[in-house]
Design a protein around this motif. Structure first.
Motif, PDB file in Angstrom:
ATOM      1  N   UNK A 167      61.140   2.747 -68.206  1.00 42.86           N
ATOM      2  CA  UNK A 167      60.740   3.313 -69.476  1.00 42.86           C
ATOM      3  C   UNK A 167      59.821   4.380 -69.586  1.00 42.86           C
ATOM      4  N   UNK A 168      58.780   4.027 -68.561  1.00 38.83           N
ATOM      5  CA  UNK A 168      57.403   4.847 -68.375  1.00 38.83           C
ATOM      6  C   UNK A 168      56.875   5.289 -69.822  1.00 38.83           C
ATOM      7  N   UNK A 169      56.717   4.304 -70.626  1.00 34.54           N
ATOM      8  CA  UNK A 169      56.167   4.573 -72.000  1.00 34.54           C
ATOM      9  C   UNK A 169      54.705   4.630 -71.929  1.00 34.54           C
ATOM     10  N   UNK A 170      53.843   5.626 -72.594  1.00 34.36           N
ATOM     11  CA  UNK A 170      52.317   5.846 -72.573  1.00 34.36           C
ATOM     12  C   UNK A 170      51.759   4.651 -73.523  1.00 34.36           C
ATOM     13  N   UNK A 171      50.569   4.334 -73.438  1.00 39.61           N
ATOM     14  CA  UNK A 171      49.659   3.452 -73.986  1.00 39.61           C
ATOM     15  C   UNK A 171      49.396   3.989 -75.481  1.00 39.61           C
ATOM     16  N   UNK A 172      49.257   3.292 -76.477  1.00 37.29           N
ATOM     17  CA  UNK A 172      48.811   3.806 -77.579  1.00 37.29           C
ATOM     18  C   UNK A 172      47.453   4.583 -77.706  1.00 37.29           C
ATOM     19  N   UNK A 173      47.476   5.697 -78.355  1.00 30.84           N
ATOM     20  CA  UNK A 173      46.234   6.696 -78.219  1.00 30.84           C
ATOM     21  C   UNK A 173      44.912   6.088 -78.450  1.00 30.84           C
ATOM     22  N   UNK A 181      53.085   1.260 -70.474  1.00 35.55           N
ATOM     23  CA  UNK A 181      52.752   0.229 -71.648  1.00 35.55           C
ATOM     24  C   UNK A 181      53.912  -0.688 -71.794  1.00 35.55           C
ATOM     25  N   UNK A 182      55.004  -0.284 -71.536  1.00 29.39           N
ATOM     26  CA  UNK A 182      56.253  -0.965 -71.915  1.00 29.39           C
ATOM     27  C   UNK A 182      57.000  -1.786 -71.016  1.00 29.39           C
ATOM     28  N   UNK A 183      57.164  -3.049 -70.781  1.00 30.84           N
ATOM     29  CA  UNK A 183      57.051  -4.283 -71.990  1.00 30.84           C
ATOM     30  C   UNK A 183      55.516  -4.658 -71.676  1.00 30.84           C
ATOM     31  N   UNK A 242      46.271  -2.505 -78.225  1.00 26.87           N
ATOM     32  CA  UNK A 242      46.629  -2.286 -76.665  1.00 26.87           C
ATOM     33  C   UNK A 242      48.296  -2.020 -76.466  1.00 26.87           C
ATOM     34  N   UNK A 243      49.125  -2.416 -77.399  1.00 24.99           N
ATOM     35  CA  UNK A 243      50.519  -2.402 -77.248  1.00 24.99           C
ATOM     36  C   UNK A 243      50.935  -2.241 -78.634  1.00 24.99           C
ATOM     37  N   UNK A 244      52.200  -1.330 -78.634  1.00 25.76           N
ATOM     38  CA  UNK A 244      52.945  -1.432 -79.488  1.00 25.76           C
ATOM     39  C   UNK A 244      53.696  -2.706 -80.084  1.00 25.76           C
ATOM     40  N   UNK A 245      54.182  -2.863 -81.195  1.00 23.60           N
ATOM     41  CA  UNK A 245      54.886  -4.266 -81.712  1.00 23.60           C
ATOM     42  C   UNK A 245      56.222  -4.336 -80.823  1.00 23.60           C
ATOM     43  N   UNK A 246      56.883  -3.272 -80.184  1.00 21.76           N
ATOM     44  CA  UNK A 246      58.183  -3.023 -79.548  1.00 21.76           C
ATOM     45  C   UNK A 246      57.731  -3.581 -78.060  1.00 21.76           C
TER      46      UNK A 246
END
Length: 126
Positions: A14-20, A37-39, A86-90
């Protein structure tokens, strides 16, 4: 922290970035965090530990206490990840779902052997 192979595979896929907000607080330079960041690995590990303790204590008197304490611990870790941004809810939800699927499949694959170990233990120790 040692990452689980399931978590590493999902992070690479997924390679999702961390929250800004989290990047701004943790790193004063505009560099990105080293892993995606994900999961959420923290929520995956905490729920896996809670499930292992709960399953291990299932045939004892304190099974509900073990499950309750373990799930409270997992909820606390998840809440801390969200509270600290540190993370999105998803990320947290995906960590829980992946861990639930992983622990369930492992339990189903090994439940016959666990029952055999319990019978052997009863014969040996009364």
């Amino acid at each position: 922290m040692q990452e689980a192979p399931l978590n590493l595979l999902a992070k690479c896929h997924f390679d999702r970035l961390w929250p800004d907000f989290y990047q701004q607080i943790c790193f004063k330079t505009p560099t990105l965090l080293p892993d995606p960041s994900f999961p959420s690995g923290h929520t995956m590990a905490s729920l896996a530990r809670a499930c292992v303790v709960g399953i291990g204590c299932w045939h004892t008197r304190g099974r509900w206490l073990a499950w309750g304490a373990g799930l409270l611990f997992a909820l606390g870790v998840a809440w801390s990840r969200l509270y600290l941004s540190a993370h999105y809810p998803s990320d947290v939800l995906a960590g829980w779902l992946a861990t639930g699927a992983w622990v369930s499949s492992l339990y189903l694959a090994t439940s016959r052997y666990l029952a055999e170990l319990r019978r052997l233990g009863r014969r040996l120790w009364g």
